[in-house]
Design an enzyme around this catalytic site. Sequence first.
Site, PDB file in Angstrom:
ATOM      1  N   SER A   2      69.162  54.917  16.548  1.00 55.41           N
ATOM      2  CA  SER A   2      67.866  54.472  16.009  1.00 55.41           C
ATOM      3  C   SER A   2      67.517  53.014  16.336  1.00 55.41           C
ATOM      4  O   SER A   2      66.854  52.340  15.547  1.00 55.41           O
ATOM      5  CB  SER A   2      67.782  54.731  14.499  1.00 55.41           C
ATOM      6  OG  SER A   2      67.853  56.127  14.254  1.00 55.41           O
ATOM      7  N   LYS A  36      68.039  62.042  27.078  1.00 55.46           N
ATOM      8  CA  LYS A  36      68.481  63.344  26.560  1.00 55.46           C
ATOM      9  C   LYS A  36      67.761  64.483  27.286  1.00 55.46           C
ATOM     10  O   LYS A  36      67.458  64.369  28.463  1.00 55.46           O
ATOM     11  CB  LYS A  36      68.296  63.395  25.033  1.00 55.46           C
ATOM     12  CG  LYS A  36      68.972  62.191  24.355  1.00 55.46           C
ATOM     13  CD  LYS A  36      69.117  62.319  22.872  1.00 55.46           C
ATOM     14  CE  LYS A  36      69.813  61.082  22.334  1.00 55.46           C
ATOM     15  NZ  LYS A  36      70.076  61.139  20.917  1.00 55.46           N
ATOM     16  N   GLU A  44      78.272  54.641  18.467  1.00 52.29           N
ATOM     17  CA  GLU A  44      77.065  55.321  17.995  1.00 52.29           C
ATOM     18  C   GLU A  44      77.391  56.139  16.746  1.00 52.29           C
ATOM     19  O   GLU A  44      77.857  57.283  16.846  1.00 52.29           O
ATOM     20  CB  GLU A  44      76.532  56.265  19.072  1.00 52.29           C
ATOM     21  CG  GLU A  44      76.157  55.576  20.364  1.00 52.29           C
ATOM     22  CD  GLU A  44      75.146  56.404  21.138  1.00 52.29           C
ATOM     23  OE1 GLU A  44      74.009  55.962  21.260  1.00 52.29           O
ATOM     24  OE2 GLU A  44      75.500  57.514  21.579  1.00 52.29           O
ATOM     25  N   GLU A  82      76.387  64.305  20.617  1.00 57.35           N
ATOM     26  CA  GLU A  82      75.735  65.620  20.697  1.00 57.35           C
ATOM     27  C   GLU A  82      76.605  66.597  21.487  1.00 57.35           C
ATOM     28  O   GLU A  82      76.616  67.790  21.210  1.00 57.35           O
ATOM     29  CB  GLU A  82      74.325  65.462  21.299  1.00 57.35           C
ATOM     30  CG  GLU A  82      73.378  64.862  20.256  1.00 57.35           C
ATOM     31  CD  GLU A  82      72.249  64.013  20.802  1.00 57.35           C
ATOM     32  OE1 GLU A  82      71.975  64.060  22.013  1.00 57.35           O
ATOM     33  OE2 GLU A  82      71.635  63.283  19.993  1.00 57.35           O
ATOM     34  N   HIS A 128      79.133  61.757  24.434  1.00 59.34           N
ATOM     35  CA  HIS A 128      78.053  61.572  23.464  1.00 59.34           C
ATOM     36  C   HIS A 128      78.285  62.505  22.278  1.00 59.34           C
ATOM     37  O   HIS A 128      78.766  63.632  22.444  1.00 59.34           O
ATOM     38  CB  HIS A 128      76.690  61.868  24.117  1.00 59.34           C
ATOM     39  CG  HIS A 128      75.554  61.446  23.238  1.00 59.34           C
ATOM     40  ND1 HIS A 128      75.125  62.224  22.185  1.00 59.34           N
ATOM     41  CD2 HIS A 128      74.808  60.326  23.221  1.00 59.34           C
ATOM     42  CE1 HIS A 128      74.144  61.582  21.562  1.00 59.34           C
ATOM     43  NE2 HIS A 128      73.926  60.427  22.170  1.00 59.34           N
ATOM     44  N   ASN A 187      68.935  56.625  27.064  1.00 61.38           N
ATOM     45  CA  ASN A 187      69.400  58.010  27.137  1.00 61.38           C
ATOM     46  C   ASN A 187      68.207  58.927  26.849  1.00 61.38           C
ATOM     47  O   ASN A 187      67.805  59.080  25.695  1.00 61.38           O
ATOM     48  CB  ASN A 187      70.523  58.193  26.096  1.00 61.38           C
ATOM     49  CG  ASN A 187      70.994  59.625  26.009  1.00 61.38           C
ATOM     50  OD1 ASN A 187      70.617  60.477  26.811  1.00 61.38           O
ATOM     51  ND2 ASN A 187      71.838  59.893  25.016  1.00 61.38           N
ATOM     52  N   GLY A 202      68.997  59.380  16.067  1.00 59.21           N
ATOM     53  CA  GLY A 202      67.793  60.201  15.946  1.00 59.21           C
ATOM     54  C   GLY A 202      67.303  60.376  14.520  1.00 59.21           C
ATOM     55  O   GLY A 202      66.444  61.207  14.253  1.00 59.21           O
TER      56      GLY A 202
HETATM   57  P1  PGA Z   1      68.487  57.416  19.141  1.00 58.19           P
HETATM   58  O1  PGA Z   1      69.660  58.022  20.026  1.00 58.19           O
HETATM   59  O2  PGA Z   1      68.183  56.032  19.663  1.00 58.19           O
HETATM   60  O3  PGA Z   1      67.332  58.367  19.313  1.00 58.19           O
HETATM   61  O4  PGA Z   1      68.983  57.368  17.729  1.00 58.19           O
HETATM   62  C1  PGA Z   1      70.712  57.215  20.494  1.00 58.19           C
HETATM   63  C2  PGA Z   1      71.673  58.038  21.312  1.00 58.19           C
HETATM   64  O5  PGA Z   1      71.914  59.193  20.985  1.00 58.19           O
HETATM   65  O6  PGA Z   1      72.217  57.553  22.336  1.00 58.19           O
END
Ligand code: PGA
Length: 254
Positions: free
Chosen positions: A212, A12, A166, A98, A96, A10, A172
């Site tokens: 992460s 983003k 997740e 976010e 997601h 992803n 992140g």
């Molecule tokens: P990350 O994000 O690996 O940077 O923690 C994962 C995601 O949001 O799909």
Amino acid sequence: MTRKFFVGGNWKCNGTPNEVKKIVTVLNEAEVPSEDVVEVVVSPPFVFLHMVKSLLRSDFQVAAQNCWVRKGGAFTGEISAEMLINLGIPWVILGHSERRLILNESNEFVGDKVAYTLSQGLKVIACVGETLEQRESGSTLAVVAAQTQSIADKVFNWDNIVLAYEPVWAIGTGKVATPAQAQEVHFELRKWLHDNVGAAIASSTRIIYGGSVNGANCKELAAQPDVDGFLVGGASLKPEFIDIIKSATVKKNA
Ligand code: PGA
């Protein structure tokens, strides 16, 4: 029932055309396990979908990061499922955290999106996960069950859904769930699917972990029996994404 390992990247809201070309070059030159062992899907921002699709090796697939909840029309700024299909994009990430948390997408809205995009022939990476506060108050399972229920209410065929667990506190933050924490929720989610959706769907649906994941922690996570792959954010922009794809072999040798 064997579930093919799935690794999603992803990207983003990141990347310039040059950076995107560089990432694709790294992916194209990588030696990775065959398509029988791992399914790889990368998800660039909308503006790069066409470019990535035309440059990317054919054994890797492309996903959009979102799409509109119904047929297109007067919805300024949105991208419809039909447009993705017309562009030859097979996958979309929906729900997601976010988008749930920053753009206020509700469980019901995400469920509607999943149902509509599936009906148009797209495959869906549907994300669920709890915040730190919810985990600390002991409601992790209730939260992911409610998020999954909103999908199950509207979807009857799960063949084209990958469920991504997740935890929000791990996204992140560099604070990855331990293999035991991930396995516990994946096991419980599969049990929830078994009890509420059906035994066959529970055993065939891939539940992937995100939050992460990196080149150093992926193998131990991949070895967990109910972890069927990953959704990777930050590390999917770096060469270590290749190591994460290769962690699929942990499963094969298990
Ligand atoms: P990350 O994000 O690996 O940077 O923690 C994962 C995601 O949001 O799909």
